[in-house]
Design an enzyme around this catalytic site. Structure first.
Site, PDB file in Angstrom:
ATOM      1  N   LYS A 150      -6.016 -16.907  10.224  1.00  0.00           N
ATOM      2  CA  LYS A 150      -7.292 -17.402   9.711  1.00  0.00           C
ATOM      3  C   LYS A 150      -7.695 -16.628   8.465  1.00  0.00           C
ATOM      4  O   LYS A 150      -8.016 -17.216   7.419  1.00  0.00           O
ATOM      5  CB  LYS A 150      -8.385 -17.277  10.776  1.00  0.00           C
ATOM      6  CG  LYS A 150      -9.724 -17.885  10.359  1.00  0.00           C
ATOM      7  CD  LYS A 150     -10.866 -17.428  11.227  1.00  0.00           C
ATOM      8  CE  LYS A 150     -11.416 -16.100  10.728  1.00  0.00           C
ATOM      9  NZ  LYS A 150     -12.697 -15.727  11.345  1.00  0.00           N
ATOM     10  N   ASP A 207     -11.754 -21.553  12.106  1.00  0.00           N
ATOM     11  CA  ASP A 207     -12.724 -20.659  12.725  1.00  0.00           C
ATOM     12  C   ASP A 207     -13.389 -21.401  13.880  1.00  0.00           C
ATOM     13  O   ASP A 207     -12.976 -22.501  14.243  1.00  0.00           O
ATOM     14  CB  ASP A 207     -13.739 -20.136  11.704  1.00  0.00           C
ATOM     15  CG  ASP A 207     -14.692 -21.221  11.218  1.00  0.00           C
ATOM     16  OD1 ASP A 207     -14.505 -22.406  11.562  1.00  0.00           O
ATOM     17  OD2 ASP A 207     -15.636 -20.881  10.488  1.00  0.00           O
TER      18      ASP A 207
END
Length: 293
Positions: free
Chosen positions: A155, A173
Site C-alpha cells: 500500500k 486502504d
C-alpha cells in the site's frame, strides 16, 4: 347422521374454484454478469472523475522522501493528524541521512500525535538508514525496492510510486477496500487480492486516480457506518443503496470535508482544491479563525 349434521361436521376445505391461479412469487433478480459489473464499475469511475476532478493524495509532501515518511505515519490515524505533525518532523530531519542519525527518543516525541509512535519511530529509523546505506539517500522508484524497506508494504509503495514517480498503482486502504466490496467489484478481503482483482477491471492508466477518487468518496459521502445515500451522486449505480440515510436533507448533514463545507485534511492543498485548508496542530480552522477577535 342426517343431512344437516353432515353439513356441520368438520372436514377438508372445499377445493379451489376451477381456473383460479394462486399468485406467483416474484422472480429473484439475475446475478450480475462479469461484463455488466465491469461496465458498471467503469461508469462509476467516470462519474467519480466528474464529482472529484480535484482528487489528490491527502498527505502534504514536497518530495518522495516526505511522502514515504508521511505514508508510514498515516497508519492507524488520519491524514490530517499526519499533516499537522510532519512540518516539525521535516524541519528537524529533512533528509534520510538526517533522520537516520536521529535519537529515537526525540523522533518518538515528534511523531507522538500520530499514535503507535514507538513502532513508527523504529520503522522511520530503519527505512532512513536503508535509504542512506543501500540507495545513496534516494527513495527508489521500483516496488521491489520499496517493499524491502522497514515498515513499507505494498500500500505504501503504491502511494509513493503513483504520486511521487508517476507509476500507476492501486492503493488498497480501508476506504478503498470497503467501497469496492460495497459496490460488488470484489468479495476479497485480503488487500493484495483486492488489488489484483481491481487491476483487472480498469486500464493501468486509471489505477492511481481511481484510488484517489474512491478514497475521496469514502471519506466524504460513502462512510463506513452511515453512508449518505440520499446525497450520493452515484446512488443509481450502487447495489448497496439504502444501507445508509436515504432522506436527502438528512443525508446532506452527513457530508464531510469540502462536501460539507468543512476544511480538508491538507494544510497545503493543491491550487484547484475547492475546500478550506486544514488548520495546523493546535490551531483553529480558517473559517473559525476569521470569526475570532
Amino acid at each position: 347422521m342426517g343431512e344437516q349434521a353432515r353439513a356441520k361436521a368438520p372436514g377438508k376445505a372445499a377445493p379451489a374454484a376451477q381456473g383460479k391461479v394462486s399468485a406467483k412469487k416474484p422472480k429473484a433478480p439475475k446475478p450480475e454478469s462479469r461484463l455488466a459489473m465491469v461496465r458498471r464499475a467503469r461508469r462509476i469511475n467516470r462519474e467519480l472523475a466528474e464529482i472529484y476532478p480535484y482528487a489528490h493524495p491527502e498527505l502534504d509532501f514536497r518530495d518522495p522522501f516526505e511522502l514515504l515518511v508521511a505514508t508510514v505515519l498515516s497508519a492507524q490515524t488520519t491524514d490530517l493528524r499526519v499533516n499537522q505533525t510532519t512540518p516539525a518532523l521535516f524541519a528537524a530531519y529533512p533528509t534520510p541521512e538526517d533522520m537516520a542519525e536521529a535519537a529515537p527518543e526525540h523522533l518518538e516525541e515528534l511523531i507522538r500525535p500520530t499514535g503507535f509512535f514507538r513502532a513508527k519511530s523504529k520503522s522511520l529509523l530503519g527505512l532512513s538508514q536503508a535509504l542512506r546505506d543501500r540507495f545513496d539517500g534516494e527513495v527508489p522508484g521500483r516496488i521491489e525496492d520499496l517493499v524491502s524497506l522497514p515498515g513499507v508494504g505494498r500500500k505504501t509503495a503504491n502511494v509513493v510510486l503513483g504520486n511521487a514517480f508517476g507509476v500507476p498503482g492501486i492503493t488498497v486502504d480501508t476506504h478503498f477496500g470497503r467501497l469496492v466490496r460495497r459496490w460488488k467489484w470484489t468479495e476479497q478481503e485480503d488487500p493484495e487480492k483486492v488489488e489484483a482483482e481491481i487491476c483487472e477491471i480498469f486500464p493501468k492508466s486509471e489505477w492511481t486516480m481511481l484510488s484517489h477518487r474512491v478514497v475521496f468518496h469514502g471519506r466524504r459521502i460513502c462512510h463506513a457506518r452511515k453512508p449518505a445515500c440520499g446525497a450520493c451522486p452515484i446512488a443509481p449505480l450502487c447495489p448497496a443503496y439504502g444501507e445508509g440515510e436515504t432522506d436527502p436533507e438528512k443525508a446532506r448533514k452527513l457530508l464531510k470535508y469540502e462536501k460539507g463545507g468543512q476544511p480538508g485534511q491538507r494544510l497545503s492543498p493543491p491550487p484547484d482544491y475547492p475546500g478550506l485548508p486544514a488548520p495546523p496542530l493546535g490551531g483553529a480552522a480558517p473559517d473559525e479563525a476569521a470569526r475570532q477577535p
